[in-house]
Scaffold this motif. Structure first.
Motif, PDB file in Angstrom:
ATOM      1  N   ASN A   1       0.825  -1.206   0.000  1.00 51.36           N
ATOM      2  CA  ASN A   1       0.000   0.000   0.000  1.00 51.36           C
ATOM      3  C   ASN A   1       0.862   1.259   0.000  1.00 51.36           C
ATOM      4  O   ASN A   1       0.546   2.243  -0.655  1.00 51.36           O
ATOM      5  CB  ASN A   1      -0.942   0.001   1.203  1.00 51.36           C
ATOM      6  CG  ASN A   1      -2.044  -1.026   1.064  1.00 51.36           C
ATOM      7  OD1 ASN A   1      -2.608  -1.201  -0.017  1.00 51.36           O
ATOM      8  ND2 ASN A   1      -2.348  -1.724   2.135  1.00 51.36           N
ATOM      9  N   ALA A   2       1.973   1.226   0.731  1.00 50.73           N
ATOM     10  CA  ALA A   2       2.854   2.393   0.791  1.00 50.73           C
ATOM     11  C   ALA A   2       3.483   2.684  -0.567  1.00 50.73           C
ATOM     12  O   ALA A   2       3.597   3.850  -0.969  1.00 50.73           O
ATOM     13  CB  ALA A   2       3.944   2.170   1.839  1.00 50.73           C
ATOM     14  N   ILE A   3       3.868   1.639  -1.299  1.00 50.75           N
ATOM     15  CA  ILE A   3       4.544   1.881  -2.579  1.00 50.75           C
ATOM     16  C   ILE A   3       3.582   2.483  -3.607  1.00 50.75           C
ATOM     17  O   ILE A   3       3.991   3.288  -4.447  1.00 50.75           O
ATOM     18  CB  ILE A   3       5.219   0.598  -3.108  1.00 50.75           C
ATOM     19  CG1 ILE A   3       6.316   0.958  -4.117  1.00 50.75           C
ATOM     20  CG2 ILE A   3       4.212  -0.365  -3.727  1.00 50.75           C
ATOM     21  CD1 ILE A   3       7.213  -0.206  -4.487  1.00 50.75           C
ATOM     22  N   ARG A   4       2.300   2.165  -3.518  1.00 49.75           N
ATOM     23  CA  ARG A   4       1.329   2.820  -4.402  1.00 49.75           C
ATOM     24  C   ARG A   4       1.218   4.302  -4.058  1.00 49.75           C
ATOM     25  O   ARG A   4       1.119   5.154  -4.937  1.00 49.75           O
ATOM     26  CB  ARG A   4      -0.040   2.131  -4.311  1.00 49.75           C
ATOM     27  CG  ARG A   4      -0.058   0.694  -4.781  1.00 49.75           C
ATOM     28  CD  ARG A   4      -1.470   0.222  -5.135  1.00 49.75           C
ATOM     29  NE  ARG A   4      -2.471   0.605  -4.160  1.00 49.75           N
ATOM     30  CZ  ARG A   4      -2.724  -0.063  -3.025  1.00 49.75           C
ATOM     31  NH1 ARG A   4      -2.029  -1.163  -2.722  1.00 49.75           N
ATOM     32  NH2 ARG A   4      -3.666   0.341  -2.196  1.00 49.75           N
ATOM     33  N   CYS A   5       1.230   4.608  -2.757  1.00 55.19           N
ATOM     34  CA  CYS A   5       1.182   6.009  -2.335  1.00 55.19           C
ATOM     35  C   CYS A   5       2.415   6.762  -2.825  1.00 55.19           C
ATOM     36  O   CYS A   5       2.309   7.894  -3.324  1.00 55.19           O
ATOM     37  CB  CYS A   5       1.088   6.090  -0.809  1.00 55.19           C
ATOM     38  SG  CYS A   5      -0.487   5.533  -0.119  1.00 55.19           S
ATOM     39  N   VAL A   6       3.575   6.153  -2.697  1.00 56.02           N
ATOM     40  CA  VAL A   6       4.817   6.790  -3.142  1.00 56.02           C
ATOM     41  C   VAL A   6       4.776   7.041  -4.649  1.00 56.02           C
ATOM     42  O   VAL A   6       5.188   8.102  -5.135  1.00 56.02           O
ATOM     43  CB  VAL A   6       6.038   5.942  -2.749  1.00 56.02           C
ATOM     44  CG1 VAL A   6       7.305   6.451  -3.442  1.00 56.02           C
ATOM     45  CG2 VAL A   6       6.226   5.954  -1.240  1.00 56.02           C
ATOM     46  N   ALA A   7       4.264   6.075  -5.400  1.00 52.77           N
ATOM     47  CA  ALA A   7       4.186   6.227  -6.855  1.00 52.77           C
ATOM     48  C   ALA A   7       3.322   7.424  -7.235  1.00 52.77           C
ATOM     49  O   ALA A   7       3.716   8.253  -8.082  1.00 52.77           O
ATOM     50  CB  ALA A   7       3.639   4.952  -7.480  1.00 52.77           C
ATOM     51  N   ARG A   8       2.159   7.554  -6.624  1.00 48.82           N
ATOM     52  CA  ARG A   8       1.299   8.703  -6.942  1.00 48.82           C
ATOM     53  C   ARG A   8       1.935  10.008  -6.468  1.00 48.82           C
ATOM     54  O   ARG A   8       1.856  11.030  -7.153  1.00 48.82           O
ATOM     55  CB  ARG A   8      -0.082   8.528  -6.312  1.00 48.82           C
ATOM     56  CG  ARG A   8      -1.022   9.651  -6.718  1.00 48.82           C
ATOM     57  CD  ARG A   8      -2.454   9.476  -6.281  1.00 48.82           C
ATOM     58  NE  ARG A   8      -3.267  10.567  -6.808  1.00 48.82           N
ATOM     59  CZ  ARG A   8      -4.550  10.742  -6.526  1.00 48.82           C
ATOM     60  NH1 ARG A   8      -5.195   9.889  -5.747  1.00 48.82           N
ATOM     61  NH2 ARG A   8      -5.200  11.784  -7.038  1.00 48.82           N
TER      62      ARG A   8
END
Length: 276
Positions: free
Chosen positions: A72-79
């Motif tokens: 979930n964190a890596i999706r946030c970082v990507a956006r």
């Protein structure tokens, strides 16, 4: 110190962008994540430069421990990188403690609506997850805990997971069971614990007890581990919609590449300044 609060299906994080490796203050991390006296979050995520990827992310759990991975964190970082750091690429690579991960952005008018992450190959050998078992696969393993037996399937997605099939994941006492199993001696580095119930061959309910955090609304790597466990136990297809407390993730364990792919949203909540 400027920060951005984000969440992936309710699994929430404090995003901090820095130009160099941070000097981690565990007490500060705990204070920031405190939901009564701080910002409130499941973890702090540092977005850093990388010499081998487009960016690096470093995660600290709410208790101050450092996990290897967080879907979930890596999706946030990507956006965050695409919309706030002007990294206008729909395909990027992010460096994590678990390795390099390839990301695909789904866009609508320059807004990121979903993020697809190549979570890599699952690790199934017991010793490498790690567990105390040296078996090639820890599938439907009878784990004894306080006089009860729990049938677990262990998987690593860069971080350790133990998956339990239960009749009703939505009403299972995961607070009590998850806390006990996270610290079980069978898991040398502790473990995330997933409780799943099968709705259809391509649809499951899941609740999660995260290592170092407690119950969270979602866990991306845990959803990946759950689908791998479903396939290993011949209970699910390889492409499955996972219903979590905070929403849905689409997980696919690709037969040809052996990689697991996760797709789901990431949301901004607010920006702020933490006064040091």
């Amino acid at each position: 110190m400027k920060f951005t609060k984000m969440n992936g299906l309710g699994n929430d994080f404090i995003i901090i962008c820095q130009d160099e490796e941070p000097d981690i203050d565990v007490t500060l991390v705990q204070q920031m994540c405190d939901r009564h006296f701080g910002i409130g979050a499941d973890g702090v995520v540092y977005v850093l430069p990388s010499v081998v990827a487009d960016a690096q992310m470093k995660i600290m759990n709410a208790d101050g421990s450092e996990p290897e991975q967080c879907g979930n964190a890596i999706r946030c970082v990507a956006r965050f990188l695409y919309e706030r750091m002007e990294m206008k690429k729909t395909s990027i690579v992010i460096e994590t403690k678990a390795g390099l991960q390839a990301i695909q952005m789904r866009l609508d008018s320059e807004r990121v609506t979903a993020v697809r992450v190549d979570m890599g190959e699952p690790t199934l050998h017991g010793a490498n997850i790690p567990t105390r078992s040296n078996e090639e696969r820890v599938v439907d393993y009878p784990l004894q805990c306080e006089g009860k037996e729990y049938r677990i399937t262990a998987v690593s997605m860069g971080n350790p997971h133990a998956v339990l099939f239960v009749e009703d994941a939505l009403h299972y006492p995961i607070e009590a069971v998850g806390a006990k199993l996270e610290h079980h001696p069978f898991f040398p580095n502790k473990s995330n614990i997933e409780f799943i119930s099968i709705k259809k061959h391509d649809e499951i309910d899941m609740r999660v007890w995260e290592r170092g955090v407690g119950q969270t609304w979602a866990c991306g790597s845990g959803a990946c581990a759950a689908v791998v466990a479903g396939v290993l136990n011949e209970r699910t297809a390889r492409k499955v919609t996972v219903h979590l407390k905070g929403g849905d993730l689409l997980i696919e364990w690709d037969r040809e590449s052996n990689h697991v792919f996760m797709e789901g949203p990431a949301q901004f909540v607010f920006d702020g300044d933490w006064l040091l």
